[in-house]
Scaffold this motif. Sequence first.
Motif, short mmCIF file in Angstrom:
data_model
loop_
_atom_site.label_atom_id
_atom_site.label_comp_id
_atom_site.label_asym_id
_atom_site.label_seq_id
_atom_site.Cartn_x
_atom_site.Cartn_y
_atom_site.Cartn_z
N LEU A 25 0.81 -1.22 0.00
CA LEU A 25 0.00 0.00 0.00
C LEU A 25 0.85 1.27 0.00
O LEU A 25 0.39 2.31 -0.48
CB LEU A 25 -0.98 -0.01 1.18
CG LEU A 25 -2.01 -1.15 1.14
CD1 LEU A 25 -2.87 -1.12 2.39
CD2 LEU A 25 -2.85 -1.10 -0.12
N ALA A 26 2.07 1.20 0.47
CA ALA A 26 2.97 2.36 0.44
C ALA A 26 3.31 2.77 -0.99
O ALA A 26 3.74 3.89 -1.23
CB ALA A 26 4.25 2.06 1.22
N GLU A 60 -9.19 -0.35 -6.08
CA GLU A 60 -9.92 -1.50 -5.56
C GLU A 60 -9.10 -2.79 -5.73
O GLU A 60 -9.02 -3.62 -4.82
CB GLU A 60 -11.26 -1.63 -6.28
CG GLU A 60 -12.08 -2.82 -5.85
CD GLU A 60 -13.33 -3.00 -6.69
OE1 GLU A 60 -13.92 -4.10 -6.59
OE2 GLU A 60 -13.70 -2.09 -7.45
N PHE A 61 -8.48 -2.95 -6.89
CA PHE A 61 -7.64 -4.12 -7.17
C PHE A 61 -6.48 -4.20 -6.17
O PHE A 61 -6.22 -5.26 -5.58
CB PHE A 61 -7.11 -4.05 -8.60
CG PHE A 61 -6.00 -5.02 -8.90
CD1 PHE A 61 -6.27 -6.37 -9.07
CD2 PHE A 61 -4.69 -4.59 -8.98
CE1 PHE A 61 -5.25 -7.28 -9.33
CE2 PHE A 61 -3.66 -5.48 -9.24
CZ PHE A 61 -3.94 -6.83 -9.42
N ILE A 62 -5.81 -3.11 -5.95
CA ILE A 62 -4.66 -3.09 -5.02
C ILE A 62 -5.14 -3.41 -3.61
O ILE A 62 -4.54 -4.25 -2.92
CB ILE A 62 -3.93 -1.73 -5.08
CG1 ILE A 62 -3.32 -1.51 -6.47
CG2 ILE A 62 -2.85 -1.66 -4.00
CD1 ILE A 62 -2.90 -0.08 -6.75
N ASP A 63 -6.21 -2.76 -3.17
CA ASP A 63 -6.72 -2.98 -1.81
C ASP A 63 -7.14 -4.44 -1.60
O ASP A 63 -6.80 -5.06 -0.60
CB ASP A 63 -7.91 -2.07 -1.52
CG ASP A 63 -7.52 -0.60 -1.39
OD1 ASP A 63 -6.32 -0.31 -1.18
OD2 ASP A 63 -8.42 0.26 -1.51
N THR A 65 -6.28 -7.20 -3.32
CA THR A 65 -5.25 -8.24 -3.47
C THR A 65 -4.12 -8.12 -2.44
O THR A 65 -3.26 -8.98 -2.40
CB THR A 65 -4.66 -8.24 -4.89
OG1 THR A 65 -4.07 -6.98 -5.17
CG2 THR A 65 -5.72 -8.56 -5.92
N THR A 66 -4.14 -7.06 -1.64
CA THR A 66 -3.14 -6.96 -0.57
C THR A 66 -3.72 -7.29 0.80
O THR A 66 -2.99 -7.35 1.78
CB THR A 66 -2.52 -5.53 -0.53
OG1 THR A 66 -3.57 -4.58 -0.37
CG2 THR A 66 -1.73 -5.24 -1.78
N ASP A 67 -5.01 -7.55 0.86
CA ASP A 67 -5.68 -7.90 2.11
C ASP A 67 -5.46 -9.39 2.38
O ASP A 67 -6.12 -10.24 1.80
CB ASP A 67 -7.17 -7.57 2.01
CG ASP A 67 -7.93 -7.91 3.28
OD1 ASP A 67 -7.36 -8.50 4.22
OD2 ASP A 67 -9.14 -7.57 3.33
N MET A 68 -4.52 -9.69 3.26
CA MET A 68 -4.13 -11.08 3.50
C MET A 68 -5.25 -11.90 4.15
O MET A 68 -5.30 -13.11 3.98
CB MET A 68 -2.87 -11.15 4.35
CG MET A 68 -1.66 -10.48 3.69
SD MET A 68 -1.32 -11.08 2.02
CE MET A 68 -0.73 -12.71 2.40
N SER A 69 -6.18 -11.28 4.86
CA SER A 69 -7.28 -12.03 5.45
C SER A 69 -8.26 -12.50 4.38
O SER A 69 -8.96 -13.49 4.54
CB SER A 69 -8.01 -11.18 6.50
OG SER A 69 -8.62 -10.07 5.88
N PHE A 70 -8.30 -11.79 3.27
CA PHE A 70 -9.19 -12.12 2.16
C PHE A 70 -8.58 -13.22 1.28
O PHE A 70 -9.29 -13.98 0.65
CB PHE A 70 -9.43 -10.84 1.33
CG PHE A 70 -10.32 -11.05 0.14
CD1 PHE A 70 -11.69 -11.16 0.29
CD2 PHE A 70 -9.79 -11.13 -1.14
CE1 PHE A 70 -12.52 -11.35 -0.81
CE2 PHE A 70 -10.60 -11.32 -2.24
CZ PHE A 70 -11.96 -11.43 -2.07
N ASN A 71 -7.27 -13.30 1.26
CA ASN A 71 -6.56 -14.17 0.32
C ASN A 71 -6.16 -15.49 0.98
O ASN A 71 -5.09 -15.59 1.55
CB ASN A 71 -5.30 -13.47 -0.20
CG ASN A 71 -5.60 -12.13 -0.81
OD1 ASN A 71 -6.68 -11.94 -1.33
ND2 ASN A 71 -4.66 -11.22 -0.74
#
Length: 192
Positions: A25-26, A60-63, A65-71
Motif C-alpha cells: 500500500l505504500a 480496488e484491485f490493489i486494496d 489483493t493486498t488484504d491477506m485475510s481475504f486471500n
Amino acid sequence: MNKEPQYDLTLETPRLILMAGEQVLAYKKTITDELLNSADSLKKWVSFFNYNFDKAKATEFIDKTTDMSFNKQFLRYFMFDKETNTFVGSLVLQDIDLRLPSCEIGYWTVVSGQGKGYMTEAIQYITRYLIDTHQFARIEAYIDVKNVKSIDTIERCSFEREGTLKNSDLSADQSKLINEALYAITTPVYFK
C-alpha cells in the motif's frame, strides 16, 4: 491435516523486490499510475483490464489483493525494480492446494517493464522458492495459445507443455472461446 504455510511477503531476486500484503500500500500511487498506463496493452490477455478500467478500479484491485485475510487460496506479489523502485509487474499464486502442495501461477508486466527479462527472473525465483521452501510438487500455468510472449516466458523458466485444452476458457474480453496451453513444472513425489 496440513497447517497453513507462512509465505514470505518480501522476496528478492538480483534485480527485483517482490512484495505482498499491506506493505504494498505504500506504493499505491506508482502502481496505480503504471496500471492505468498499461491497461490498453494488458486488456488483450488480462480480463480485469477490460471493464472500464480506471483509477477507482485500480485502487480496488490493489486494496483487495493486498488484504491477506481475504486471500486464502491466492497470493499476489507486486514486483519492483530494485534500482529505481518502479513497479514493473505482478505475479499471482492462485488455486493453492495444500494437499499436494500445488498452485497455478499467473503473471503480467506493465508496459514500462516489458522486454527486460523481469518476469522470467521472477518466475524462476518464485518457482525455486515454492519447491525448496514449501515442497511444492506442481506449479502450473494456463496460457492462451495466441499469447506467444507469455508462452516464450514460461518455456524459458523450464515449464513443460503438457497439452492444449480446447475451448477451455473465454478470451480476456469474454467475447469468444479460447484454447489454452497447459504448462507445468513438477517435482518427484516420494511417499513414506
